[in-house]
Design a protein around this motif. Structure first.
Motif, PDB file in Angstrom:
ATOM      1  N   MET A 118       5.873  -9.699  -1.250  1.00 57.30           N
ATOM      2  CA  MET A 118       6.206  -9.162   0.057  1.00 57.30           C
ATOM      3  C   MET A 118       5.888 -10.177   1.163  1.00 57.30           C
ATOM      4  SD  MET A 118       7.624  -6.233  -0.389  1.00 57.30           S
ATOM      5  CE  MET A 118       8.295  -6.950  -1.902  1.00 57.30           C
ATOM      6  N   GLN A 119       4.799 -10.896   1.021  1.00 54.70           N
ATOM      7  CA  GLN A 119       4.459 -11.937   1.988  1.00 54.70           C
ATOM      8  C   GLN A 119       5.516 -13.043   1.984  1.00 54.70           C
ATOM      9  OE1 GLN A 119       0.549 -13.089   0.685  1.00 54.70           O
ATOM     10  NE2 GLN A 119      -0.458 -11.308   1.622  1.00 54.70           N
ATOM     11  N   SER A 120       5.963 -13.424   0.792  1.00 49.80           N
ATOM     12  CA  SER A 120       7.005 -14.452   0.679  1.00 49.80           C
ATOM     13  C   SER A 120       8.300 -13.990   1.333  1.00 49.80           C
ATOM     14  CB  SER A 120       7.257 -14.791  -0.795  1.00 49.80           C
ATOM     15  OG  SER A 120       6.137 -15.403  -1.392  1.00 49.80           O
ATOM     16  N   LEU A 121       8.661 -12.744   1.092  1.00 49.96           N
ATOM     17  CA  LEU A 121       9.893 -12.216   1.676  1.00 49.96           C
ATOM     18  C   LEU A 121       9.817 -12.162   3.200  1.00 49.96           C
ATOM     19  CD1 LEU A 121      10.591  -9.345  -0.869  1.00 49.96           C
ATOM     20  CD2 LEU A 121      12.000 -11.378  -0.536  1.00 49.96           C
ATOM     21  N   ARG A 122       8.677 -11.757   3.725  1.00 48.43           N
ATOM     22  CA  ARG A 122       8.538 -11.691   5.184  1.00 48.43           C
ATOM     23  C   ARG A 122       8.679 -13.080   5.805  1.00 48.43           C
ATOM     24  NH1 ARG A 122       5.024  -7.254   3.989  1.00 48.43           N
ATOM     25  NH2 ARG A 122       3.228  -8.618   3.677  1.00 48.43           N
ATOM     26  N   ARG A 123       8.161 -14.108   5.128  1.00 49.24           N
ATOM     27  CA  ARG A 123       8.301 -15.462   5.660  1.00 49.24           C
ATOM     28  C   ARG A 123       9.769 -15.892   5.677  1.00 49.24           C
ATOM     29  NH1 ARG A 123       3.514 -16.412   2.700  1.00 49.24           N
ATOM     30  NH2 ARG A 123       4.689 -17.277   0.949  1.00 49.24           N
ATOM     31  N   ILE A 124      10.495 -15.555   4.615  1.00 45.90           N
ATOM     32  CA  ILE A 124      11.909 -15.923   4.561  1.00 45.90           C
ATOM     33  C   ILE A 124      12.683 -15.229   5.665  1.00 45.90           C
ATOM     34  CG2 ILE A 124      14.032 -15.603   3.214  1.00 45.90           C
ATOM     35  CD1 ILE A 124      12.407 -16.184   0.714  1.00 45.90           C
ATOM     36  N   TYR A 125      12.511 -13.919   5.797  1.00 43.39           N
ATOM     37  CA  TYR A 125      13.281 -13.161   6.778  1.00 43.39           C
ATOM     38  C   TYR A 125      12.873 -13.497   8.210  1.00 43.39           C
ATOM     39  CZ  TYR A 125      15.436 -10.461   3.071  1.00 43.39           C
ATOM     40  OH  TYR A 125      16.171 -10.096   1.969  1.00 43.39           O
ATOM     41  N   SER A 126      11.646 -13.965   8.387  1.00 39.80           N
ATOM     42  CA  SER A 126      11.181 -14.313   9.730  1.00 39.80           C
ATOM     43  C   SER A 126      11.607 -15.718  10.141  1.00 39.80           C
ATOM     44  CB  SER A 126       9.648 -14.232   9.801  1.00 39.80           C
ATOM     45  OG  SER A 126       9.197 -12.922   9.563  1.00 39.80           O
ATOM     46  N   ASN A 127      11.724 -16.621   9.175  1.00 40.26           N
ATOM     47  CA  ASN A 127      11.903 -18.036   9.500  1.00 40.26           C
ATOM     48  C   ASN A 127      13.315 -18.564   9.342  1.00 40.26           C
ATOM     49  OD1 ASN A 127       9.145 -18.289  10.082  1.00 40.26           O
ATOM     50  ND2 ASN A 127       8.638 -18.756   7.954  1.00 40.26           N
ATOM     51  N   LEU A 128      14.159 -17.894   8.550  1.00 40.43           N
ATOM     52  CA  LEU A 128      15.507 -18.400   8.328  1.00 40.43           C
ATOM     53  C   LEU A 128      16.519 -17.648   9.181  1.00 40.43           C
ATOM     54  CD1 LEU A 128      15.669 -18.978   4.451  1.00 40.43           C
ATOM     55  CD2 LEU A 128      14.818 -20.487   6.271  1.00 40.43           C
ATOM     56  N   PRO A 129      17.587 -18.311   9.604  1.00 36.31           N
ATOM     57  CA  PRO A 129      18.615 -17.645  10.419  1.00 36.31           C
ATOM     58  C   PRO A 129      19.277 -16.498   9.671  1.00 36.31           C
ATOM     59  CG  PRO A 129      18.889 -20.038  10.447  1.00 36.31           C
ATOM     60  CD  PRO A 129      17.878 -19.738   9.390  1.00 36.31           C
ATOM     61  N   GLY A 130      19.657 -15.460  10.393  1.00 35.69           N
ATOM     62  CA  GLY A 130      20.262 -14.293   9.769  1.00 35.69           C
ATOM     63  C   GLY A 130      21.580 -14.593   9.094  1.00 35.69           C
TER      64      GLY A 130
END
Length: 239
Positions: A205-217
């Motif tokens: 879940m921590q990994s996913l939050r970093r991806i969704y927070s840091n990469l463009p939609g």
């Protein structure tokens, strides 16, 4: 085989892994997560596709070490003997001398013991994927033939360490093209399982939050299974 941008897809192995051929310019390609093997009846599916397109593989990249993503390594190394194999250090035990022991518990648990022979004598890692590093910097010390011919293509891809599905799970991100090869970390409205040895739901879940927070939609995601491609923003309401 389906094509989109610089990425070609071949579905391989017993669990229909999305094996990707990533163009580096000219005939040179990366092979990501090869799963074709004798036991699944498609051993030469990847090598035949490469030869039919006159592609030259320069490395195998493993997003993680689960059996269904590494089954095809041995055949590719039989055809291209010095083909480097790259994986994150935390998943390195899934290949090389310790691989059989690592895979036994998972295979027995999910009823795929018949695939153990394909996991014997897997090669040791040639280099390790490291978070934040681009593939050019990682592969340069390997002194590959014609390295400068494909080094520019390698430099477009950056490693993102995304543990949780496995300790060494990684994604590859192309900033210029906004493409994410997500392995089994990000699926369409879903994510990888964490109930196998080494899995950790909280860390995933921590990994996913970093991806969704840091990469463009509008990042185009190519996952390790199922849906061929989707935009990251299509999943935003999930996290």
């Amino acid at each position: 085989m389906t094509d989109s941008h610089c990425v070609s897809l071949i579905s391989t192995g017993p669990l229909d892994v999305n094996t990707f051929l990533v163009s580096l310019g000219g005939p040179y390609v990366l092979v990501v997560d090869p799963a074709a093997c004798r036991e699944s009846g498609d051993e030469d599916k990847i090598s035949s596709a490469l030869k039919s397109k006159s592609c030259v593989p320069v490395a195998v990249i493993l997003t993680h070490g689960h059996f269904d993503h590494v089954l095809g390594i041995r055949h590719l190394r039989d055809v291209w003997h010095d083909l480097p194999v790259l994986i994150h250090e935390d998943d390195a035990p899934y290949i090389g001398r310790s691989s059989l022991r690592m895979h036994e518990a998972s295979l027995e648990r999910i009823g795929f013991g018949a695939f153990l022979p394909a996991l014997t004598n897997l090669p040791e890692p040639s280099a390790f994927l490291r978070h934040g590093k681009n593939l050019r910097d990682i592969m340069e010390p390997l002194n590959a033939a014609d390295f400068e011919s494909f080094s520019g293509g390698l430099s477009e891809w950056t490693v993102i360490h995304t543990p949780g599905h496995t300790p060494g799970g990684c994604c590859l991100y192309n900033t210029e093209r906004r493409i994410l090869l997500s392995g089994d970390t990000v699926f369409f409205h879903s994510y990888g399982r964490t109930d196998l040895p080494g899995g950790n739901h909280k860390i995933l879940m921590q990994s996913l939050r970093r991806i969704y927070s840091n990469l463009p939609g509008d990042t185009l995601v190519f996952p390790g299974h199922e849906t061929v491609a989707f935009r990251l923003e299509e999943n935003l309401n999930d996290f």
